[in-house]
Design a protein around this motif. Sequence first.
Motif, PDB file in Angstrom:
ATOM      1  N   PRO A  41      33.538  12.386  61.080  1.00 42.32           N
ATOM      2  CA  PRO A  41      32.103  12.278  61.347  1.00 42.32           C
ATOM      3  C   PRO A  41      31.409  13.615  61.565  1.00 42.32           C
ATOM      4  N   GLY A  42      32.084  14.600  62.163  1.00 42.46           N
ATOM      5  CA  GLY A  42      31.489  15.898  62.425  1.00 42.46           C
ATOM      6  C   GLY A  42      32.529  16.830  62.999  1.00 42.46           C
ATOM      7  N   ALA A  43      32.217  18.141  62.984  1.00 38.16           N
ATOM      8  CA  ALA A  43      33.206  19.133  63.401  1.00 38.16           C
ATOM      9  C   ALA A  43      33.483  19.120  64.895  1.00 38.16           C
ATOM     10  N   ASN A  44      32.500  18.770  65.697  1.00 41.88           N
ATOM     11  CA  ASN A  44      32.641  18.868  67.147  1.00 41.88           C
ATOM     12  C   ASN A  44      33.297  17.617  67.721  1.00 41.88           C
ATOM     13  N   GLY A  45      34.462  17.801  68.321  1.00 41.22           N
ATOM     14  CA  GLY A  45      35.152  16.676  68.938  1.00 41.22           C
ATOM     15  C   GLY A  45      35.218  16.765  70.439  1.00 41.22           C
ATOM     16  N   MET A  46      34.375  17.580  71.052  1.00 37.66           N
ATOM     17  CA  MET A  46      34.412  17.768  72.509  1.00 37.66           C
ATOM     18  C   MET A  46      33.134  17.259  73.153  1.00 37.66           C
ATOM     19  N   ALA A  47      33.298  16.552  74.259  1.00 37.39           N
ATOM     20  CA  ALA A  47      32.157  16.148  75.089  1.00 37.39           C
ATOM     21  C   ALA A  47      32.553  16.370  76.540  1.00 37.39           C
ATOM     22  N   ASN A  48      31.827  17.244  77.227  1.00 34.05           N
ATOM     23  CA  ASN A  48      32.138  17.452  78.639  1.00 34.05           C
ATOM     24  C   ASN A  48      31.669  16.252  79.460  1.00 34.05           C
ATOM     25  N   GLY A  49      31.887  16.310  80.758  1.00 36.84           N
ATOM     26  CA  GLY A  49      31.590  15.153  81.589  1.00 36.84           C
ATOM     27  C   GLY A  49      30.152  14.707  81.513  1.00 36.84           C
ATOM     28  N   VAL A  50      29.221  15.642  81.542  1.00 38.63           N
ATOM     29  CA  VAL A  50      27.802  15.292  81.480  1.00 38.63           C
ATOM     30  C   VAL A  50      27.458  14.709  80.113  1.00 38.63           C
ATOM     31  N   GLU A  51      27.969  15.339  79.037  1.00 32.65           N
ATOM     32  CA  GLU A  51      27.691  14.848  77.683  1.00 32.65           C
ATOM     33  C   GLU A  51      28.297  13.464  77.474  1.00 32.65           C
ATOM     34  N   LEU A  52      29.505  13.260  77.989  1.00 32.39           N
ATOM     35  CA  LEU A  52      30.156  11.957  77.828  1.00 32.39           C
ATOM     36  C   LEU A  52      29.371  10.877  78.564  1.00 32.39           C
ATOM     37  N   ALA A  53      28.927  11.176  79.772  1.00 30.38           N
ATOM     38  CA  ALA A  53      28.138  10.205  80.523  1.00 30.38           C
ATOM     39  C   ALA A  53      26.824   9.912  79.803  1.00 30.38           C
ATOM     40  N   ALA A  54      26.210  10.929  79.212  1.00 34.09           N
ATOM     41  CA  ALA A  54      24.956  10.731  78.486  1.00 34.09           C
ATOM     42  C   ALA A  54      25.163   9.820  77.285  1.00 34.09           C
ATOM     43  N   PHE A  55      26.277  10.010  76.583  1.00 32.83           N
ATOM     44  CA  PHE A  55      26.535   9.139  75.434  1.00 32.83           C
ATOM     45  C   PHE A  55      26.755   7.701  75.887  1.00 32.83           C
ATOM     46  N   LEU A  56      27.544   7.520  76.917  1.00 32.39           N
ATOM     47  CA  LEU A  56      27.881   6.165  77.358  1.00 32.39           C
ATOM     48  C   LEU A  56      26.692   5.428  77.960  1.00 32.39           C
ATOM     49  N   THR A  57      25.727   6.162  78.466  1.00 30.81           N
ATOM     50  CA  THR A  57      24.570   5.510  79.093  1.00 30.81           C
ATOM     51  C   THR A  57      23.349   5.443  78.181  1.00 30.81           C
ATOM     52  N   THR A  58      23.157   6.462  77.324  1.00 30.57           N
ATOM     53  CA  THR A  58      21.947   6.504  76.483  1.00 30.57           C
ATOM     54  C   THR A  58      22.235   6.570  74.988  1.00 30.57           C
ATOM     55  N   GLY A  59      23.491   6.836  74.594  1.00 30.48           N
ATOM     56  CA  GLY A  59      23.813   6.991  73.190  1.00 30.48           C
ATOM     57  C   GLY A  59      23.586   8.391  72.658  1.00 30.48           C
ATOM     58  N   ALA A  60      23.114   9.315  73.499  1.00 28.12           N
ATOM     59  CA  ALA A  60      22.890  10.698  73.058  1.00 28.12           C
ATOM     60  C   ALA A  60      24.224  11.359  72.729  1.00 28.12           C
ATOM     61  N   ARG A  61      24.281  12.034  71.595  1.00 27.94           N
ATOM     62  CA  ARG A  61      25.534  12.628  71.127  1.00 27.94           C
ATOM     63  C   ARG A  61      25.528  14.145  71.291  1.00 27.94           C
ATOM     64  N   PRO A  62      26.710  14.735  71.502  1.00 28.74           N
ATOM     65  CA  PRO A  62      26.812  16.190  71.452  1.00 28.74           C
ATOM     66  C   PRO A  62      26.464  16.692  70.050  1.00 28.74           C
ATOM     67  N   ALA A  63      26.055  17.939  69.952  1.00 28.58           N
ATOM     68  CA  ALA A  63      25.721  18.530  68.658  1.00 28.58           C
ATOM     69  C   ALA A  63      26.928  18.489  67.726  1.00 28.58           C
ATOM     70  N   HIS A  64      26.662  18.244  66.444  1.00 32.20           N
ATOM     71  CA  HIS A  64      27.672  18.255  65.375  1.00 32.20           C
ATOM     72  C   HIS A  64      28.768  17.215  65.585  1.00 32.20           C
ATOM     73  N   ASN A  65      28.424  16.157  66.301  1.00 32.85           N
ATOM     74  CA  ASN A  65      29.388  15.084  66.511  1.00 32.85           C
ATOM     75  C   ASN A  65      29.441  14.116  65.337  1.00 32.85           C
ATOM     76  N   ASP A  66      28.299  13.949  64.627  1.00 27.15           N
ATOM     77  CA  ASP A  66      28.258  12.942  63.556  1.00 27.15           C
ATOM     78  C   ASP A  66      27.409  13.387  62.366  1.00 27.15           C
TER      79      ASP A  66
END
Length: 911
Positions: A41-66
């Motif tokens: 899906p994208g080159a970036n496979g890392m999500a820190n704690g804040v980014e992971l929580a943001a994805f799980l609660t709002t669907g916001a993705r880290p850059a270059h995730n998809d």
Amino acid sequence: MRGFIAALGAVVFIAVVPAAQADVQPYATNDAGGFHDVLPPGANGMANGVELAAFLTTGARPAHNDDQIAMYRDLMYATPGLKAEDLGRYYKDSTFGVQPADIASSITPRADVTILRDNSFGIPHIYGTTRGGTMFGAGYAAAQDRLFFIDVLRHLGRAQLSSFIGGAAANRAMDAEQWSLAPYTEADFQRQFDLGDDLYGDRGRQLQDDALNYVAGINQYIGEARLDPTKMPGEYAALGRPQGPDDWKVTDLFSTASLVGGIFGKGGGRELAESQLLDAFKDRFGAKKGRTLWEQFAAFDDRDAPTTVQGKRFPYQTKPKKKAKGAEEPPDPGSFKALEVAHSQAGTPAGGGGGLLPGGNLPLPGAPPVPVPVPPLPGLPLPELGALPKSMSNALLVSGANSASGHPLAVFGPQVAYFAPQILMEEDLHGPGIDAKGVAFPGVNLYVQLGHGRDYAWSATSAGQDIIDTFAVPLCDATHYRFRGQCRAIEVLERKNTWTPNLADSTPPGSETLHAERTRLGLVAGRGTYKGKPMLYTVLRSTYQHEVDSAVGFSQFNDPDAIRSPQDFQRAASNIGYTFNWFYADSEHIAYFNSGNNPVRAKGTTGQLPMASTKEWRDFNPDLNTARYTPPAQHPQVVDQPVLTSWNNRQAPGYAGADSNLFSSVYRSQMLDRQLALRLKGGHKLTLPEMVDAMEQAGTTDLRGMTSLPLALRVLGAPKDPALAAAVTKLKAWSASGTHRIDRDRNGAYDDAGAVRIMDAWWPRLIDAMFTPVMGRHLLDQLKATYQIDNEPNNHGDHLGSAYQEGFYGYVLKDLKRVLHRPVKQKYAVAFCGRGKLAACRKALQSSLKSALAEKATDTYPADAVCQAGDQPCLDDVRFRPLGGVTQPLIPWINRPTYQQAVEVQGRSPR
């Protein structure tokens, strides 16, 4: 061992003596041009704690995730008829380096390496002033992009996944499978590393040094992440490990390599299953005819099977004129009992530790880890590797003579299922002896494993020729076996896993002990008798204890001085012990080479059934697990054949199919052959977009519909029954349109949904109708237990994308051709459908089709973990299996490489 000490000293020296900051080469330096690729899906496979929580609660993705998923998905709607100007919508520019306006970041984690990230896709571009610096950068980038993932891989390589992420049944099953295939102690891993220079001299010493610098790069990042929460993957807190991973050790490379090599780079090892199938054939048809039919259905040497190399034989595992005594010692019927690998019990979780290798700018020993604050994580998905394709990848290449530009064309890539993040990672590596861009498996990404150099590109498909044999080893007593005239103790290898619940896996606390047994002649598969005498049945793989040795060849692929011609590439590929088909293209040539440590077997043996322990491989050394291997000249290979295709099919005439393959008269590579033949008709010269068209059209084709359906329709004739007649009309229309499984207007239904449903419901009934009357139920069931009848897109709920790798496709085609009096090179010894009579076969097929029409759609398409019953396209859809907290949506089914290059090299680059 001397190389290990010298290499360790070199790393320490590099760590403490600063080198000049790495010079970053301008965009396209030493790049001949013409390289394109895509990896969803994208080159970036890392999500820190804040980014992971943001994805799980709002669907916001880290850059270059998809940001590559739509490129990959939407190509199917642009073909056929892809335009040259639109190629960039579906493939990235894969030129070396970064354009100045596209630089997103630049870091120098050690003085001799600089890592740039591009703004477009976030790919790491690594520049080292020393080779060690480049290796350090590769390790650092792997940790940046895939730290949690590579931690999963190193634990699974040791069969410790359940201890790491939880005791879910799937995790425990994967642990058990890994322990049965590659049980290693830490001493085994360290010994493999220490032997590098002893076995490979200067090249081995270089690999040792590369490995140490690579590990130091990973540890550099881990040390930074402990002090900077934004660099720590959020999944660690969810697993109750807020301090992050243990430090990396060089043995972690070997555990990861044992996993990757054990999945993709082997073939054979099913001799015990084949012996049971042979017994069933002999029981039904008698000794002589049963043996003939077994050989034909196992397709060891089916002359109707499509091959990559045309017109030249490469004999391997050929049937001997005289069978040697001891060439076949299968267990007495009913006597074999498989070794039990897993023993579960209640238990208490156990702790673990790690080690530390020298690196640059690491925190001081004893520095306390900094806890990573993580908000609550609702609905964190369980990390899962799940099933992987049995074989992978496809390739289609045409020579310059068939290209509109005069330059060869290649569209190729590995088919390794789909994960989030992906199981491959992108990298652009530059330094002394290294100039390459492409992908590699994270955790062992010291070199680009599939990609391009300065003026050449390469890729691979799984070959799977037989490098695993089974031996009947006499028992002295319950705990000792006889080897070379001496009784030796069976070595017992055990791994105890313990787990407790975590946010991703609520499995109650427990433990499990994994058990394996090892001999001087391989791993114990189980026990049985041969002619009443007690035996161990052991499985010997030529790459066991040597999974990392293939790095010699990969290193050469990355070296511009080592690769100047197709012949250089073939020589480099011959250093790879894994069983792969390697493909090469430059501005003037295409080439192919089949790699693998093919053992030279004892005279009068084939290894297709269990052999006596006295029939060792030639020059077998049990201390090093080495043997004499067939020389490179005997491996299938060719340069500048007008067309090259591979989809894990048979390599060349005379080259035996392994028992883990079914190289019959139908293989999915024929879908590529057909598409290319249509486009080359009348002397037409191909363009790169037309090559992409051919690949993508093959990727939505139903192989059964393309090959067997036209013959089945001919046998069916014109049924008088209105329902059958309507079904035949639908199937004929689908056949005429190319038998695609695609929803072009994206309305949620396949364009030929009715015909596809009929085909799916009919296929198992068609097989039963054709073969049961003559084979009998017992033999047919045994055949189904040995080879699957259909490798459908759903893959038994795994949604792998890869399909039609193995099935009864060739059985159906060859037998229907007999009924219709169509020629084949090698017909079966017995006629099956209607006993060879058209009228009787027609009656059987019509009856089976009528039964299929009565089946409910919800029965044809039962619900699975992600789709509702009856949802035909969803059941086919590709699923990105989560290996972290950030998930990806389903995409429509496509039978296509996960990572893919589209290549038309424009010229030569200076050396």
